[in-house]
Scaffold this motif. Structure first.
Motif, PDB file in Angstrom:
ATOM      1  N   THR A  48       0.894  -1.262   0.097  1.00  0.00           N
ATOM      2  CA  THR A  48       0.202  -0.047  -0.017  1.00  0.00           C
ATOM      3  C   THR A  48       0.827   1.210   0.174  1.00  0.00           C
ATOM      4  N   ILE A  49       1.941   1.278   0.969  1.00  0.00           N
ATOM      5  CA  ILE A  49       2.996   2.286   0.697  1.00  0.00           C
ATOM      6  C   ILE A  49       3.403   2.595  -0.687  1.00  0.00           C
ATOM      7  N   ALA A  50       3.851   1.585  -1.256  1.00  0.00           N
ATOM      8  CA  ALA A  50       4.542   1.639  -2.436  1.00  0.00           C
ATOM      9  C   ALA A  50       3.504   2.066  -3.627  1.00  0.00           C
ATOM     10  N   ASP A  51       2.293   1.704  -3.371  1.00  0.00           N
ATOM     11  CA  ASP A  51       1.393   2.329  -4.335  1.00  0.00           C
ATOM     12  C   ASP A  51       1.127   3.728  -4.033  1.00  0.00           C
ATOM     13  N   ALA A  52       0.991   4.107  -2.919  1.00  0.00           N
ATOM     14  CA  ALA A  52       1.079   5.652  -2.415  1.00  0.00           C
ATOM     15  C   ALA A  52       2.345   6.374  -2.903  1.00  0.00           C
ATOM     16  N   VAL A  53       3.207   5.821  -3.087  1.00  0.00           N
ATOM     17  CA  VAL A  53       4.623   6.450  -3.313  1.00  0.00           C
ATOM     18  C   VAL A  53       4.701   6.647  -5.069  1.00  0.00           C
ATOM     19  N   SER A  54       4.175   5.416  -5.615  1.00  0.00           N
ATOM     20  CA  SER A  54       4.156   5.559  -6.917  1.00  0.00           C
ATOM     21  C   SER A  54       3.139   6.764  -7.605  1.00  0.00           C
ATOM     22  N   ASN A  55       1.880   6.615  -6.991  1.00  0.00           N
ATOM     23  CA  ASN A  55       0.930   7.660  -7.075  1.00  0.00           C
ATOM     24  C   ASN A  55       1.365   9.311  -7.127  1.00  0.00           C
ATOM     25  N   LEU A  56       2.280   9.557  -6.149  1.00  0.00           N
ATOM     26  CA  LEU A  56       2.901  10.651  -5.928  1.00  0.00           C
ATOM     27  C   LEU A  56       3.791  11.031  -6.641  1.00  0.00           C
ATOM     28  N   ARG A  57       4.713  10.018  -7.274  1.00  0.00           N
ATOM     29  CA  ARG A  57       5.699   9.981  -8.285  1.00  0.00           C
ATOM     30  C   ARG A  57       5.011  10.535  -9.725  1.00  0.00           C
ATOM     31  N   ARG A  58       3.595   9.752  -9.909  1.00  0.00           N
ATOM     32  CA  ARG A  58       2.807  10.246 -11.014  1.00  0.00           C
ATOM     33  C   ARG A  58       2.492  11.588 -10.993  1.00  0.00           C
ATOM     34  N   GLN A  59       2.015  11.944  -9.820  1.00  0.00           N
ATOM     35  CA  GLN A  59       1.284  13.317  -9.632  1.00  0.00           C
ATOM     36  C   GLN A  59       2.394  14.417 -10.209  1.00  0.00           C
ATOM     37  N   TYR A  60       3.775  14.139  -9.498  1.00  0.00           N
ATOM     38  CA  TYR A  60       4.437  15.139  -9.658  1.00  0.00           C
ATOM     39  C   TYR A  60       5.540  14.733 -10.725  1.00  0.00           C
ATOM     40  N   GLY A  61       5.188  13.743 -11.748  1.00  0.00           N
ATOM     41  CA  GLY A  61       6.174  13.437 -12.718  1.00  0.00           C
ATOM     42  C   GLY A  61       5.892  14.430 -14.156  1.00  0.00           C
ATOM     43  N   LYS A  62       6.592  14.092 -14.838  1.00  0.00           N
ATOM     44  CA  LYS A  62       6.705  14.868 -16.398  1.00  0.00           C
ATOM     45  C   LYS A  62       5.823  14.269 -17.358  1.00  0.00           C
ATOM     46  N   ASN A  98      -3.903  11.513 -29.697  1.00  0.00           N
ATOM     47  CA  ASN A  98      -2.821  11.752 -29.221  1.00  0.00           C
ATOM     48  C   ASN A  98      -2.533  10.583 -27.996  1.00  0.00           C
ATOM     49  N   ILE A  99      -1.147  10.473 -27.611  1.00  0.00           N
ATOM     50  CA  ILE A  99      -0.794   9.618 -26.391  1.00  0.00           C
ATOM     51  C   ILE A  99      -0.227  10.428 -25.386  1.00  0.00           C
ATOM     52  N   ASN A 100      -0.861  10.377 -24.152  1.00  0.00           N
ATOM     53  CA  ASN A 100      -0.205  10.926 -22.937  1.00  0.00           C
ATOM     54  C   ASN A 100       0.228  10.022 -22.097  1.00  0.00           C
ATOM     55  N   ARG A 101       1.325  10.481 -21.508  1.00  0.00           N
ATOM     56  CA  ARG A 101       2.094   9.702 -20.490  1.00  0.00           C
ATOM     57  C   ARG A 101       2.880  10.314 -19.528  1.00  0.00           C
ATOM     58  N   THR A 102       2.882   9.933 -18.188  1.00  0.00           N
ATOM     59  CA  THR A 102       3.300  10.693 -17.197  1.00  0.00           C
ATOM     60  C   THR A 102       4.573   9.808 -16.676  1.00  0.00           C
ATOM     61  N   GLU A 103       5.820  10.323 -16.781  1.00  0.00           N
ATOM     62  CA  GLU A 103       6.908   9.698 -16.522  1.00  0.00           C
ATOM     63  C   GLU A 103       7.160   9.911 -14.816  1.00  0.00           C
ATOM     64  N   GLU A 104       7.483   8.958 -14.160  1.00  0.00           N
ATOM     65  CA  GLU A 104       7.390   9.120 -12.609  1.00  0.00           C
ATOM     66  C   GLU A 104       8.549   9.985 -12.313  1.00  0.00           C
ATOM     67  N   ALA A 105       8.248  10.755 -11.457  1.00  0.00           N
ATOM     68  CA  ALA A 105       9.487  11.664 -10.729  1.00  0.00           C
ATOM     69  C   ALA A 105      10.563  10.862 -10.042  1.00  0.00           C
ATOM     70  N   GLU A 106      11.823  11.094 -10.066  1.00  0.00           N
ATOM     71  CA  GLU A 106      12.608  10.659  -9.549  1.00  0.00           C
ATOM     72  C   GLU A 106      12.648  10.642  -8.086  1.00  0.00           C
ATOM     73  N   LEU A 107      13.240   9.753  -7.141  1.00  0.00           N
ATOM     74  CA  LEU A 107      13.119   9.893  -5.808  1.00  0.00           C
ATOM     75  C   LEU A 107      14.331  10.527  -5.248  1.00  0.00           C
ATOM     76  N   ASN A 108      14.350  11.921  -5.514  1.00  0.00           N
ATOM     77  CA  ASN A 108      15.570  13.109  -5.300  1.00  0.00           C
ATOM     78  C   ASN A 108      14.828  14.129  -4.499  1.00  0.00           C
TER      79      ASN A 108
END
Length: 442
Positions: free
Chosen positions: A141-155, A243-253
């Protein structure tokens, strides 16, 4: 004046009030004289109109007002002197009221229905066992939450070929021409059996599918149509990819950590994961605490077995909200209302018997806690605290003072529950999110 009580059952009764002329006439005469001193009637100087004329003009309305005032205060005083607890408000028997001849009657009989409870007993000790839950957030569950955050703040990117998790922007059209719309399709909402059709597509590609079978969850929400139009989304449709839209997950930095939690809050991936875990655990356990507390309330309600006057309460709820609800709605919502009312009776009884009081300072602190929770993710920490007194005052003074009374009741409930928990036997159990969801469903 004569007041009598006629009990129909263990929790419903009628109060009958008999008035004769000697009860009300002195007050009516005094009020008419007061009117005469102030009346401005055409043809007479102010205050000089004959008393008989004033009585003819205003006598009936004064009579009605005075009798209503007498009824209200007398009924109130009478009910306060009883040992039972009144529920709702007394309901006047309308049939009797409609038959009154205000112009000619001298004696009046009034009747009110009342609902009540008496002999409320709330017993609890270590023989009463309840389970209190604490939720442990699992790593997945924590991993899913982090993945969602990375997509939210991704490019956001626009790749040439689609893959799982992308958004396809394009035109959907019924092959018979009955429906057409441009929208963005999240592939995460596509059923697994249909997903392969949407993978490997490029701009300009066309596929055929049945939206009602391929799109899971809320079809109307995904396509962006009204519920009434959902039936149009069944059958053969074409979809043209624009069009195709994709969100690249933000790096853990550090840049990502600062965006999520603010500058200098965490400085490593390990600290970031710990903070996510702490926040999720806190949020989930607030829900779990509410659930556990409700189970304690349910246990006390069941044990007290309060005999509520259901028929009276349903009639009172309907008449008190006349024009706003139907009888069917009252019947449907009554179980929820009955549970809340039973708990209020129990909470008040425990508070009275054990001298538990909600103090003003408690109300202030609970309101501050509520406001902090509401602004928790706003990033307004310092600014919020500097203006906290203003926020608290505005809230507690709002809704014509009802907010304060609701918060006062909430504080008392908290204190009562804390007191009960000290007296009963509580079994602590650590559960998973899946287990909690299962408990909620049951």
């Amino acid at each position: 004046m004569e007041i009598t009580l006629d009990k129909h059952s263990a929790n419903q009764a009628s109060v009958k009030i008999k008035l004769n002329e000697a009860d009300y006439q002195p007050k009516v005469d005094a009020k008419v004289k007061d009117y005469a001193r102030k009346a401005n009637i055409k043809g007479f100087r102010p205050g000089k109109a004959p008393i008989a004329m004033v009585k003819k003009l205003y006598g009936t309305s004064v009579l009605v007002d005075e009798i209503n005032n007498m009824l209200s205060s007398s009924l109130n005083d009478y009910l306060k002197s009883q040992t039972f607890r009144i529920l709702g408000d007394p309901l006047p028997v309308v049939e009797n009221a409609d038959q009154i001849d205000w112009a000619n009657q001298k004696d009046f009989d009034f009747e009110y229905k009342i609902g009540f409870v008496e002999d409320v007993k709330v017993d609890f000790d270590k023989s009463l066992n309840v389970t209190s839950y604490t939720l442990e957030v699992d790593k997945a569950t924590i991993a899913d939450a982090v993945s969602n955050l990375r997509r939210q703040y991704g490019k956001m990117t626009n790749p040439d070929v689609s893959q799982e998790g992308d958004f396809l922007y394009g035109d959907i059209k019924a092959l018979d021409g009955s429906f057409e719309k441009t929208f963005s399709l999240p592939l995460s909402k596509v059923d697994g059996r249909s997903l392969k059709k949407f993978i490997g597509l490029s701009k300009g590609d066309i596929i055929e599918f049945d939206p009602s079978k391929a799109i899971k969850e809320d079809l109307a929400e995904v396509v962006g149509v009204e519920d009434s139009e959902v039936e149009k989304l069944s059958g053969k449709f074409s979809f043209v990819v624009q069009n195709i839209n994709r969100t690249e997950e933000a790096e853990l930095n550090q840049e990502f950590f600062d965006k999520v939690f603010g500058p200098d809050q965490v400085d490593s991936e390990e600290a970031f994961m710990e903070k996510v875990n702490a926040i999720m655990s806190e949020n989930y356990n607030k829900e779990v605490k509410v659930f556990s507390d409700e189970k304690i309330k349910d246990t006390l309600i069941e044990k007290a077995n309060i005999d509520l006057p259901e028929g009276f309460l349903k009639e009172w709820l309907f008449r008190a909200n006349e024009g706003k609800v139907t009888q069917e709605q009252v019947d449907q919502e009554y179980p929820i209302y009955a549970k809340q009312l039973s708990w209020t009776i129990i909470s008040n009884e425990i508070a009275k018997n054990n001298e538990i009081k909600a103090e003003h300072e408690d109300v202030i602190e609970k309101t501050k806690e509520m406001i902090r929770d509401q602004f928790a993710s706003s990033g307004m920490g310092a600014q919020l605290e500097s203006s906290m007194d203003m926020f608290v005052d505005n809230y507690l003074q709002g809704n014509e003072g009802q907010n304060y009374m609701q918060m006062l009741t909430s504080v008392q409930n908290d204190k009562v529950l804390a007191f009960v928990k000290e007296k009963i036997d509580i079994t602590e159990e650590v559960i998973s999110i899946d287990k909690f969801k299962e408990l909620l469903e049951n």
